[in-house]
Design a protein around this motif. Structure first.
Motif, mmCIF file in Angstrom:
data_model
loop_
_atom_site.group_PDB
_atom_site.id
_atom_site.type_symbol
_atom_site.label_atom_id
_atom_site.label_comp_id
_atom_site.label_asym_id
_atom_site.label_seq_id
_atom_site.Cartn_x
_atom_site.Cartn_y
_atom_site.Cartn_z
ATOM 1 N N HIS A 23 1.071 -1.051 -0.423
ATOM 2 C CA HIS A 23 -0.423 -0.359 -0.214
ATOM 3 C C HIS A 23 1.095 1.499 -0.501
ATOM 4 O O HIS A 23 2.210 1.262 0.137
ATOM 5 N N GLY A 24 0.650 2.411 -0.308
ATOM 6 C CA GLY A 24 1.429 3.788 -0.458
ATOM 7 C C GLY A 24 1.316 3.912 1.129
ATOM 8 O O GLY A 24 0.439 3.704 2.001
ATOM 9 N N ARG A 25 1.761 5.596 1.576
ATOM 10 C CA ARG A 25 1.828 5.737 2.242
ATOM 11 C C ARG A 25 0.915 6.963 2.842
ATOM 12 O O ARG A 25 -0.097 6.840 2.625
ATOM 13 N N GLY A 26 0.823 6.158 4.379
ATOM 14 C CA GLY A 26 -0.525 6.660 4.999
ATOM 15 C C GLY A 26 -1.733 5.915 5.081
ATOM 16 O O GLY A 26 -2.931 6.108 5.729
ATOM 17 N N SER A 27 -1.254 4.530 4.406
ATOM 18 C CA SER A 27 -2.506 4.015 4.198
ATOM 19 C C SER A 27 -2.424 2.940 4.876
ATOM 20 O O SER A 27 -1.755 2.463 5.819
ATOM 21 N N HIS A 28 -3.191 1.539 4.431
ATOM 22 C CA HIS A 28 -2.976 0.434 4.880
ATOM 23 C C HIS A 28 -3.672 -1.032 4.364
ATOM 24 O O HIS A 28 -3.899 -1.159 3.301
ATOM 25 N N VAL A 98 3.217 -6.203 -6.394
ATOM 26 C CA VAL A 98 2.834 -5.050 -6.979
ATOM 27 C C VAL A 98 2.121 -4.015 -5.783
ATOM 28 O O VAL A 98 1.989 -4.267 -4.787
ATOM 29 N N GLY A 99 2.698 -3.016 -6.678
ATOM 30 C CA GLY A 99 3.446 -1.713 -5.025
ATOM 31 C C GLY A 99 2.764 0.036 -5.580
ATOM 32 O O GLY A 99 2.406 -0.081 -6.686
ATOM 33 N N PHE A 100 1.616 0.051 -4.832
ATOM 34 C CA PHE A 100 1.066 1.662 -5.214
ATOM 35 C C PHE A 100 1.596 3.132 -4.705
ATOM 36 O O PHE A 100 2.138 2.517 -3.418
#
Length: 208
Positions: A23-28, A98-100
């Protein structure tokens, strides 16, 4: 570091291909796991919670600016996730990253650090972690399948990093790259998600 918190979907066969969702920064992990609903049946999808608290969620590394990881922090988190991978993905089990956004930088760091460990990687709306202690030399990813998607209107990831990532992955890296840009901002375009779904079976020997 704490043990990983992981949410899973798809196959429960421990021998099935493993697609690791970052996941992206600040996500989960719960947010990015929803991608699995749009991806091929066959693999196990494992969304991992990043180890560093960040705002309402978590981050993969301390940064020195958007898309620019602190090398020591990136290295620590990569070692942490490799410990988990060693338990869940022994040799012979294909692993696709797989990265966002921030997860894309982390996926890129893992791939660049050890290209032969992974069956491939998708770098979604992010950047590779340039100048952060992982090699970005010519032919570093020779023959490695990579999917890269960017938004033409993305104002979150610095444009110079987007261009540098695009140029490296479609050029001197040597990767076998599927690359696309869509008229969106910092979000996953539906056509890009469909294209990634078509791309994944070639890495995991599953049917879409």
């Amino acid at each position: 570091m704490i043990s990983p918190v992981v949410a899973t979907a798809g196959s429960t066969d421990p021998a099935s291909p493993l697609v690791v969702l970052l996941h992206g920064r600040g996500s989960h992990e719960g947010e990015i796991l929803t991608l699995a609903e749009h991806l091929p049946v066959g693999p196990e999808y494992a969304a991992v919670r990043a180890p560093i608290p960040e705002g309402p969620g978590y981050a993969w590394f301390v940064n020195r600016g958007i898309g620019r990881p602190v090398a020591g922090s990136l290295r620590m988190s990569m070692g942490w996730i490799h410990g988990w991978l060693g338990l869940v993905a022994p040799p012979g089990r294909p692993v696709v990253l797989v990265g966002f956004s921030g997860g894309a930088a982390f996926a890129g760091g893992l791939l660049l650090d050890d290209p032969r460990r992974f069956a491939g990687a998708a770098i979604l709306y992010g950047t590779l972690p340039f100048d952060a202690g992982v090699p970005t030399t010519p032919a570093r990813l020779a023959g490695v399948p990579v999917f890269v998607a960017q938004g033409e209107r993305d104002t979150v990831i610095p444009r110079d990093l987007q261009e540098r990532t695009w140029d490296y992955l479609t050029g001197e890296s040597g990767a076998v790259t599927v690359a696309r840009r869509d008229p969106v901002g910092h979000t996953i375009a539906a056509p890009a998600l469909a294209a990634m779904s078509d791309w994944l079976p070639s890495l995991t020997d599953t049917q879409p």
